[in-house]
Design a protein around this motif. Structure first.
Motif, PDB file in Angstrom:
ATOM      1  N   GLY A   1       0.846  -1.200   0.000  1.00  0.00           N
ATOM      2  CA  GLY A   1       0.000   0.000   0.000  1.00  0.00           C
ATOM      3  C   GLY A   1       0.874   1.240   0.000  1.00  0.00           C
ATOM      4  N   ASP A   2       0.282   2.377   0.316  1.00  0.00           N
ATOM      5  CA  ASP A   2       1.021   3.644   0.303  1.00  0.00           C
ATOM      6  C   ASP A   2       1.436   4.088   1.699  1.00  0.00           C
ATOM      7  N   GLY A   3       1.269   3.205   2.697  1.00  0.00           N
ATOM      8  CA  GLY A   3       1.628   3.605   4.055  1.00  0.00           C
ATOM      9  C   GLY A   3       0.544   4.458   4.689  1.00  0.00           C
ATOM     10  N   HIS A   4       0.916   5.121   5.765  1.00  0.00           N
ATOM     11  CA  HIS A   4      -0.064   5.908   6.534  1.00  0.00           C
ATOM     12  C   HIS A   4      -0.674   7.030   5.702  1.00  0.00           C
ATOM     13  N   PRO A   5      -1.898   7.434   6.063  1.00  0.00           N
ATOM     14  CA  PRO A   5      -2.507   8.589   5.388  1.00  0.00           C
ATOM     15  C   PRO A   5      -1.631   9.844   5.518  1.00  0.00           C
ATOM     16  N   VAL A   6      -1.732  10.687   4.521  1.00  0.00           N
ATOM     17  CA  VAL A   6      -0.832  11.847   4.418  1.00  0.00           C
ATOM     18  C   VAL A   6      -0.903  12.746   5.650  1.00  0.00           C
ATOM     19  N   GLU A   7      -2.123  13.087   6.089  1.00  0.00           N
ATOM     20  CA  GLU A   7      -2.248  14.064   7.179  1.00  0.00           C
ATOM     21  C   GLU A   7      -1.632  13.537   8.473  1.00  0.00           C
ATOM     22  N   VAL A   8      -1.688  12.209   8.663  1.00  0.00           N
ATOM     23  CA  VAL A   8      -1.106  11.614   9.864  1.00  0.00           C
ATOM     24  C   VAL A   8       0.415  11.761   9.822  1.00  0.00           C
ATOM     25  N   MET A   9       0.992  11.481   8.648  1.00  0.00           N
ATOM     26  CA  MET A   9       2.448  11.599   8.538  1.00  0.00           C
ATOM     27  C   MET A   9       2.901  13.057   8.602  1.00  0.00           C
ATOM     28  N   ASP A  10       2.010  13.973   8.265  1.00  0.00           N
ATOM     29  CA  ASP A  10       2.353  15.393   8.386  1.00  0.00           C
ATOM     30  C   ASP A  10       2.727  15.705   9.842  1.00  0.00           C
ATOM     31  N   MET A  11       1.940  15.153  10.778  1.00  0.00           N
ATOM     32  CA  MET A  11       2.244  15.384  12.204  1.00  0.00           C
ATOM     33  C   MET A  11       3.547  14.703  12.595  1.00  0.00           C
ATOM     34  N   THR A  12       3.683  13.425  12.217  1.00  0.00           N
ATOM     35  CA  THR A  12       4.895  12.680  12.598  1.00  0.00           C
ATOM     36  C   THR A  12       6.144  13.362  12.045  1.00  0.00           C
ATOM     37  N   PHE A  13       6.061  13.801  10.798  1.00  0.00           N
ATOM     38  CA  PHE A  13       7.259  14.374  10.179  1.00  0.00           C
ATOM     39  C   PHE A  13       7.518  15.800  10.660  1.00  0.00           C
ATOM     40  N   ALA A  14       6.475  16.477  11.140  1.00  0.00           N
ATOM     41  CA  ALA A  14       6.727  17.772  11.791  1.00  0.00           C
ATOM     42  C   ALA A  14       7.540  17.524  13.061  1.00  0.00           C
ATOM     43  N   LEU A  15       7.205  16.442  13.797  1.00  0.00           N
ATOM     44  CA  LEU A  15       8.007  16.086  14.981  1.00  0.00           C
ATOM     45  C   LEU A  15       9.447  15.783  14.573  1.00  0.00           C
ATOM     46  N   GLN A  16       9.599  15.017  13.478  1.00  0.00           N
ATOM     47  CA  GLN A  16      10.949  14.663  13.008  1.00  0.00           C
ATOM     48  C   GLN A  16      11.739  15.924  12.665  1.00  0.00           C
ATOM     49  N   ALA A  17      11.121  16.817  11.883  1.00  0.00           N
ATOM     50  CA  ALA A  17      11.849  18.005  11.406  1.00  0.00           C
ATOM     51  C   ALA A  17      12.259  18.890  12.587  1.00  0.00           C
ATOM     52  N   LEU A  18      11.335  19.094  13.537  1.00  0.00           N
ATOM     53  CA  LEU A  18      11.657  19.961  14.681  1.00  0.00           C
ATOM     54  C   LEU A  18      12.658  19.292  15.622  1.00  0.00           C
ATOM     55  N   SER A  19      12.545  17.956  15.769  1.00  0.00           N
ATOM     56  CA  SER A  19      13.501  17.240  16.637  1.00  0.00           C
ATOM     57  C   SER A  19      14.894  17.266  16.024  1.00  0.00           C
ATOM     58  N   LEU A  20      14.957  17.100  14.696  1.00  0.00           N
ATOM     59  CA  LEU A  20      16.268  17.131  14.030  1.00  0.00           C
ATOM     60  C   LEU A  20      16.903  18.520  14.206  1.00  0.00           C
ATOM     61  N   ARG A  21      16.072  19.540  14.079  1.00  0.00           N
ATOM     62  CA  ARG A  21      16.596  20.898  14.275  1.00  0.00           C
ATOM     63  C   ARG A  21      17.177  21.039  15.696  1.00  0.00           C
ATOM     64  N   ARG A  22      16.422  20.534  16.697  1.00  0.00           N
ATOM     65  CA  ARG A  22      16.901  20.628  18.080  1.00  0.00           C
ATOM     66  C   ARG A  22      18.228  19.887  18.238  1.00  0.00           C
ATOM     67  N   ILE A  23      18.325  18.715  17.623  1.00  0.00           N
ATOM     68  CA  ILE A  23      19.564  17.919  17.738  1.00  0.00           C
ATOM     69  C   ILE A  23      20.748  18.663  17.132  1.00  0.00           C
ATOM     70  N   VAL A  24      20.568  19.237  15.933  1.00  0.00           N
ATOM     71  CA  VAL A  24      21.746  19.880  15.323  1.00  0.00           C
ATOM     72  C   VAL A  24      22.093  21.178  16.055  1.00  0.00           C
ATOM     73  N   GLU A  25      21.084  21.803  16.683  1.00  0.00           N
ATOM     74  CA  GLU A  25      21.378  23.052  17.393  1.00  0.00           C
ATOM     75  C   GLU A  25      21.972  22.804  18.783  1.00  0.00           C
ATOM     76  N   GLN A  26      21.522  21.721  19.452  1.00  0.00           N
ATOM     77  CA  GLN A  26      21.942  21.534  20.850  1.00  0.00           C
ATOM     78  C   GLN A  26      22.626  20.202  21.136  1.00  0.00           C
ATOM     79  N   GLY A  27      22.516  19.245  20.189  1.00  0.00           N
ATOM     80  CA  GLY A  27      22.946  17.866  20.459  1.00  0.00           C
ATOM     81  C   GLY A  27      24.409  17.729  20.852  1.00  0.00           C
TER      82      GLY A  27
END
Ligand SMILES: NC(=O)c1ccc[n+]([C@@H]2O[C@H](COP(=O)([O-])OP(=O)(O)OC[C@H]3O[C@@H](n4cnc5c(N)ncnc54)[C@H](O)[C@@H]3O)[C@@H](O)[C@H]2O)c1
Length: 419
Positions: free
Chosen positions: A346-372
């Motif tokens: 299939g195509d995996g999770h519905p788009v809007e659901v992954m929008d939330m998950t990937f917003a977490l990923q993008a913001l967490s990655l930013r935190r890691i590169v800024e403070q990690g």
């Protein structure tokens, strides 16, 4: 050399179809679009190389492009060769992203792709299932020290990271994105719930109503799969090893019984435990003719294919459906070779659901590169402010407003002396 010369993919000519898929996803990902605008302005990843190992389909591709828009040089590899969409990968390469992934790559090629990503010496990582971080720790301890940190997407990967942490072997900080409320409450539950049944239905074209669906594992994903099976009109039976989860399933209105008993009645068996050898010989022996088996857990180890194939190798009777004939003539059907059915069929999770998950990923990655660089090499939860920000952004995109605590209420909730 650029991404087009160095990447290892199926065929760059597939890029236009992949671009259409990414554009459709992007049009339904308002959170990532908001972050893209912020990143284009702030360039938080400027001068950094980011390595991403995820299921390579349209939504993940858009996450990679959002990180690229934040100034990064991005390299992607697949976290599962059966979920890779070759046209989407081609579109990424066409857009300057390095990619090492081909649909259906065998184990050796899959490993080679992970190593090719690591050869580009990323500064930070996003992983899904722990294969990338595992390869780095096993094969390249020296290189591990170059990494600022990373983010892990799923339950299975976090189990492996915690094992590394327990042994004192984790070389850099990792954020456990799966454990954020805005991940597991929505992605694992509603995302897996909807997309697993989408995968089963489009692959088999069979009716669900009136049938018995056996859900093995009543964690966050299992709850979603069971809930949607009920909504489709199935009789739902849950199998668990955890007594608390078993009670939860009963209170949610499902029957609970051991797998071998449930197998006798099952029309569909869906494993979603993150464990291995869950459907073994005994369960296979108990199943009735025509039962459909599939897995939604991260690795293809939950259904024992050796036990299924004791009487001989399977034959493909329909795309992604393998028939295993048993000695007594019963036919059992395995979907997507036991890999995650929602992604491999299939195509995996519905788009809007992954929008939330990937917003977490993008913001967490930013935190890691800024403070990690200042963090100890441990597994960290997603910072609470990021979890809340993603929820607020999602509500805003839905046009939903909520109430606020008054000052008096905040004081009341903080105090112990209730006079
Ligand atoms: N398909 C997808 O898109 C998708 C999405 C998110 C997570 N996952 C994967 O799904 C798996 C489950 O994730 P989760 O978040 O629900 O995990 P979880 O830890 O919340 O739940 C797993 C459940 O399985 C049960 N279990 C373990 N061994 C069992 C056995 N032998 N028999 C019966 N029950 C057993 C555990 O008691 C637990 O309740 C993981 O591998 C995760 O990485 C897949």
């Amino acid at each position: 050399m650029g991404s087009k010369e160095e990447s290892q993919i199926r065929d760059l000519a597939l890029a236009p179809e992949g671009r259409r898929k990414i554009d459709w996803a992007a049009a339904h990902m308002p959170l990532l679009n908001t972050l893209r605008e912020r990143f284009e302005k702030d360039l938080p990843f400027r001068g950094l190389k980011i390595g991403i190992c995820l299921h390579l389909e349209a939504k993940t591709a858009y996450l990679a492009e959002v990180i690229q828009a934040g100034g990064a040089e991005v390299t992607v590899a697949a976290s599962n060769p059966l979920s890779t969409q070759d046209d989407v990968v081609a579109a990424l390469v066409d857009n300057g992203i390095y990619a090492f992934a081909r649909h259906g790559a065998d184990d050796a090629e899959y490993g080679a792709h992970l190593r090719a990503l690591l050869d580009r010496h990323p500064d930070a990582l996003i992983d899904d299932g722990g294969d990338l971080v595992g390869t780095l720790h096993r094969e390249r301890p020296e290189q591990s020290r170059e990494i600022i940190g990373g983010c892990e997407e799923t339950t299975t990967g976090i189990l492996r990271l915690r094992a590394l942490e327990r042994e004192g072997a984790l070389a850099f900080p990792m954020i456990a994105v799966n454990d954020a409320y805005c991940k597991y409450l929505f992605d694992n539950r509603y995302g897996t719930g909807q997309s697993v049944w989408d995968g089963i239905m489009r692959t088999t074209n069979l009716v669900v109503a009136g049938k018995t669906a056996v859900v093995v594992g009543y964690g966050w994903c299992g709850k979603g799969v069971a809930m949607r099976a009920k909504g489709l009109g199935a009789r739902v039976v849950v199998c668990e090893v955890n007594p608390i989860k078993a009670i939860e399933a009963i209170m949610d209105g499902f029957e609970v019984m051991p797998l071998v008993e449930a197998s006798r009645e099952a029309d569909f068996v869906i494993t979603v435990t993150g464990n291995r050898g869950v459907v073994g010989k005994e369960a296979v022996a108990a199943m009735k003719d025509g039962a459909v088996l599939c897995n939604a857990g991260h690795f293809d180890v939950e259904i024992d294919k050796e036990a299924l194939g004791e009487a001989g190798p399977p034959r493909e009777v329909r795309r992604n459906v393998q028939e295993y004939r048993q000695k007594d003539g019963r036919r059992l059907y395995l979907l997507a070779e036991g890999r995650l059915v929602n992604l491999a069929a299939g195509d995996g999770h519905p788009v809007e659901v992954m929008d939330m998950t990937f917003a977490l990923q993008a913001l967490s990655l930013r935190r890691i590169v800024e403070q990690g660089r200042q963090w100890e090499p441990r597994v960290y939860p997603v910072p609470e402010d990021i979890d809340r920000e993603v929820a607020k952004l999602r509500l805003a995109t839905l046009g939903v407003r909520i109430d606020r605590l008054t000052e008096q209420q905040e004081r009341y909730l903080r105090s112990w002396n209730l006079e």
